[in-house]
Design a protein around this motif. Structure first.
Motif, PDB file in Angstrom:
ATOM      1  N   LEU A   1      -4.325  -1.285  -2.478  1.00 16.35           N
ATOM      2  CA  LEU A   1      -4.315   0.134  -2.127  1.00 16.35           C
ATOM      3  C   LEU A   1      -3.314   0.403  -1.005  1.00 16.35           C
ATOM      4  N   GLN A   2      -2.083  -0.083  -1.239  1.00 14.11           N
ATOM      5  CA  GLN A   2      -0.985   0.102  -0.307  1.00 14.11           C
ATOM      6  C   GLN A   2       0.246   0.576  -1.059  1.00 14.11           C
ATOM      7  N   LEU A   3       1.186   1.128  -0.304  1.00 11.08           N
ATOM      8  CA  LEU A   3       2.479   1.514  -0.843  1.00 11.08           C
ATOM      9  C   LEU A   3       3.557   0.715  -0.137  1.00 11.08           C
ATOM     10  N   ASN A   4       4.631   0.414  -0.855  1.00  3.15           N
ATOM     11  CA  ASN A   4       5.809  -0.180  -0.246  1.00  3.15           C
ATOM     12  C   ASN A   4       6.914   0.866  -0.364  1.00  3.15           C
ATOM     13  N   ILE A   5       7.403   1.312   0.782  1.00  5.44           N
ATOM     14  CA  ILE A   5       8.312   2.444   0.852  1.00  5.44           C
ATOM     15  C   ILE A   5       9.757   1.966   0.973  1.00  5.44           C
ATOM     16  N   HIS A   6      10.645   2.526   0.136  1.00  3.36           N
ATOM     17  CA  HIS A   6      12.076   2.226   0.181  1.00  3.36           C
ATOM     18  C   HIS A   6      12.824   3.533   0.424  1.00  3.36           C
ATOM     19  N   HIS A   7      13.839   3.471   1.280  1.00  6.72           N
ATOM     20  CA  HIS A   7      14.681   4.639   1.515  1.00  6.72           C
ATOM     21  C   HIS A   7      16.135   4.199   1.418  1.00  6.72           C
ATOM     22  N   GLU A   8      17.050   5.137   1.539  1.00 11.69           N
ATOM     23  CA  GLU A   8      18.461   4.826   1.311  1.00 11.69           C
ATOM     24  C   GLU A   8      19.039   3.819   2.293  1.00 11.69           C
ATOM     25  N   TYR A   9      18.362   3.606   3.426  1.00 10.30           N
ATOM     26  CA  TYR A   9      18.858   2.658   4.419  1.00 10.30           C
ATOM     27  C   TYR A   9      18.135   1.321   4.363  1.00 10.30           C
ATOM     28  N   GLY A  10      17.246   1.146   3.423  1.00  8.96           N
ATOM     29  CA  GLY A  10      16.529  -0.126   3.306  1.00  8.96           C
ATOM     30  C   GLY A  10      15.069   0.070   2.965  1.00  8.96           C
ATOM     31  N   GLU A  11      14.245  -0.753   3.541  1.00 13.74           N
ATOM     32  CA  GLU A  11      12.827  -0.754   3.232  1.00 13.74           C
ATOM     33  C   GLU A  11      12.028  -0.424   4.493  1.00 13.74           C
ATOM     34  N   ALA A  12      11.103   0.512   4.370  1.00 10.67           N
ATOM     35  CA  ALA A  12      10.255   0.880   5.509  1.00 10.67           C
ATOM     36  C   ALA A  12       9.096  -0.092   5.652  1.00 10.67           C
ATOM     37  N   GLY A  13       8.750  -0.754   4.570  1.00  9.59           N
ATOM     38  CA  GLY A  13       7.642  -1.700   4.614  1.00  9.59           C
ATOM     39  C   GLY A  13       6.383  -1.128   3.990  1.00  9.59           C
ATOM     40  N   LYS A  14       5.343  -1.906   4.083  1.00  6.34           N
ATOM     41  CA  LYS A  14       4.071  -1.524   3.469  1.00  6.34           C
ATOM     42  C   LYS A  14       3.348  -0.507   4.328  1.00  6.34           C
ATOM     43  N   SER A  15       2.652   0.381   3.647  1.00  7.38           N
ATOM     44  CA  SER A  15       1.828   1.367   4.346  1.00  7.38           C
ATOM     45  C   SER A  15       0.525   0.703   4.782  1.00  7.38           C
ATOM     46  N   SER A  16      -0.212   1.392   5.620  1.00 18.69           N
ATOM     47  CA  SER A  16      -1.535   0.877   5.962  1.00 18.69           C
ATOM     48  C   SER A  16      -2.416   1.001   4.716  1.00 18.69           C
ATOM     49  N   ARG A  17      -3.417   0.158   4.625  1.00 12.69           N
ATOM     50  CA  ARG A  17      -4.281   0.130   3.438  1.00 12.69           C
ATOM     51  C   ARG A  17      -5.234   1.314   3.428  1.00 12.69           C
ATOM     52  N   LYS A  18      -5.502   1.804   2.242  1.00 12.62           N
ATOM     53  CA  LYS A  18      -6.530   2.822   2.051  1.00 12.62           C
ATOM     54  C   LYS A  18      -7.828   2.086   1.746  1.00 12.62           C
ATOM     55  N   TYR A  19      -8.928   2.661   2.123  1.00 13.32           N
ATOM     56  CA  TYR A  19     -10.227   2.049   1.870  1.00 13.32           C
ATOM     57  C   TYR A  19     -11.085   2.985   1.049  1.00 13.32           C
ATOM     58  N   LEU A  20     -11.865   2.389   0.168  1.00 12.25           N
ATOM     59  CA  LEU A  20     -12.762   3.178  -0.665  1.00 12.25           C
ATOM     60  C   LEU A  20     -13.927   3.682   0.159  1.00 12.25           C
ATOM     61  N   ARG A  21     -14.312   4.902  -0.131  1.00 12.99           N
ATOM     62  CA  ARG A  21     -15.451   5.495   0.544  1.00 12.99           C
ATOM     63  C   ARG A  21     -16.419   6.005  -0.513  1.00 12.99           C
ATOM     64  N   GLY A  22     -17.666   6.037  -0.149  1.00  8.52           N
ATOM     65  CA  GLY A  22     -18.673   6.562  -1.054  1.00  8.52           C
ATOM     66  C   GLY A  22     -19.976   5.800  -0.921  1.00  8.52           C
ATOM     67  N   ASP A  23     -21.066   6.503  -1.134  1.00  3.09           N
ATOM     68  CA  ASP A  23     -22.385   5.888  -1.031  1.00  3.09           C
ATOM     69  C   ASP A  23     -22.827   5.241  -2.340  1.00  3.09           C
ATOM     70  N   THR A  24     -22.292   5.741  -3.440  1.00  5.45           N
ATOM     71  CA  THR A  24     -22.678   5.201  -4.738  1.00  5.45           C
ATOM     72  C   THR A  24     -21.444   4.638  -5.442  1.00  5.45           C
ATOM     73  N   GLU A  25     -21.701   3.869  -6.471  1.00 11.57           N
ATOM     74  CA  GLU A  25     -20.605   3.318  -7.258  1.00 11.57           C
ATOM     75  C   GLU A  25     -19.772   4.436  -7.878  1.00 11.57           C
ATOM     76  N   GLU A  26     -20.415   5.483  -8.330  1.00 13.03           N
ATOM     77  CA  GLU A  26     -19.718   6.622  -8.938  1.00 13.03           C
ATOM     78  C   GLU A  26     -18.814   7.316  -7.916  1.00 13.03           C
ATOM     79  N   GLU A  27     -19.295   7.497  -6.680  1.00 11.94           N
ATOM     80  CA  GLU A  27     -18.478   8.109  -5.633  1.00 11.94           C
ATOM     81  C   GLU A  27     -17.269   7.231  -5.308  1.00 11.94           C
ATOM     82  N   MET A  28     -17.474   5.928  -5.281  1.00 12.85           N
ATOM     83  CA  MET A  28     -16.372   5.014  -5.001  1.00 12.85           C
ATOM     84  C   MET A  28     -15.340   5.030  -6.133  1.00 12.85           C
TER      85      MET A  28
END
Length: 121
Positions: free
Chosen positions: A11-38
């Motif tokens: 759950l990360q992105l790797n960002i590229h721009h015209e001058y090179g690579e910005a690197g990986k984004s911070s990770r996203k985390y799943l939220r939710g109380d139930t399996e369906e919400e997650m």
């Protein structure tokens, strides 16, 4: 922005721009109380990532570097604040510009010399 690679397993992105690579984004985390919400949360994250990747491919995403004094409240949890530069990735989703990820600290030593020179201007 030239390209956004989606790492759906981490759950990360790797960002590229015209001058090179910005690197990986911070990770996203799943939220939710139930399996369906997650599941719903996961689908939302993956849909957002896919839209961001498409926006980058279509030229509708931007990697913006700004002085920390201009954008002091970026929400990256890394705690890394050694650089006076910070960055944000923005993308156009159906006519609305939305933040995708934040970089709390931009290391000028890893930037292309042309881009680093532009920051001095």
């Amino acid at each position: 922005m030239t390209k956004i690679e989606v790492d759906d397993a981490r759950l990360q992105l790797n960002i590229h721009h015209e001058y090179g690579e910005a690197g990986k984004s911070s990770r996203k985390y799943l939220r939710g109380d139930t399996e369906e919400e997650m599941r719903k949360n996961l689908r939302g994250i993956l849909d957002e990532f896919a839209a961001a990747a498409k926006a980058a491919t279509d030229g509708r995403a931007w990697y913006v570097i700004a002085a920390r004094k201009v954008m002091p409240d970026l929400r990256d949890g890394s705690g890394e604040t050694t650089s006076p530069w910070t960055a944000i990735v923005l993308a156009d989703f159906e006519g609305k510009c939305r933040p995708i990820t934040f970089y709390q600290s931009v290391d000028r030593n890893k930037l292309n010399s042309e881009l680093s020179k532009k920051l001095d201007e």
